[in-house]
Design a protein around this motif. Sequence first.
Motif, PDB file in Angstrom:
ATOM      1  N   GLY A   2       1.021  -1.188  -0.038  1.00 16.17           N
ATOM      2  CA  GLY A   2       0.128  -0.203  -0.198  1.00 16.17           C
ATOM      3  C   GLY A   2       1.014   1.498   0.607  1.00 16.17           C
ATOM      4  O   GLY A   2       2.200   1.340   0.247  1.00 16.17           O
ATOM      5  N   PRO A   3       0.149   2.393  -0.468  1.00 17.21           N
ATOM      6  CA  PRO A   3       1.332   3.888   0.017  1.00 17.21           C
ATOM      7  C   PRO A   3       1.330   4.094   1.441  1.00 17.21           C
ATOM      8  O   PRO A   3       2.662   4.779   0.536  1.00 17.21           O
ATOM      9  N   GLU A   4       1.195   3.561   2.111  1.00 18.17           N
ATOM     10  CA  GLU A   4       2.124   3.951   3.351  1.00 18.17           C
ATOM     11  C   GLU A   4       2.930   2.565   2.720  1.00 18.17           C
ATOM     12  O   GLU A   4       4.262   3.983   3.536  1.00 18.17           O
ATOM     13  N   ARG A   6       5.011   2.117   0.591  1.00 15.37           N
ATOM     14  CA  ARG A   6       5.297   2.136  -0.514  1.00 15.37           C
ATOM     15  C   ARG A   6       6.421   3.137  -0.045  1.00 15.37           C
ATOM     16  O   ARG A   6       7.742   3.588  -0.202  1.00 15.37           O
TER      17      ARG A   6
END
Length: 92
Positions: A2-4, A6
């Motif tokens: 997920g973005p966090e 990454r």
Amino acid sequence: MGPEARAVVAQAAEAARARPGVPVAVRGFTAPDGVASPAFSRALAEARAQNVADALVANGVPRDRVRVQPRPPAPFEMMPVESRRVEVHVGG
């Protein structure tokens, strides 16, 4: 990833690039024994670590500095997801 996650990997890659020549250990963990077979747990730990290692390389860390290290099942204190993690160690 997920973005966090990454964003965390990007920070780890930045730290690794700031220390050229220093090894980077990527350690994958799984839930304690009894949740899955030992062979499956090891494969899962390795796959988790490899995913993060590939992301570090994509973020500019030379592949020859990155070592994937699947770890044995890890106990957790509060939630099983604590055991299902990857740690990045810049400098070994």
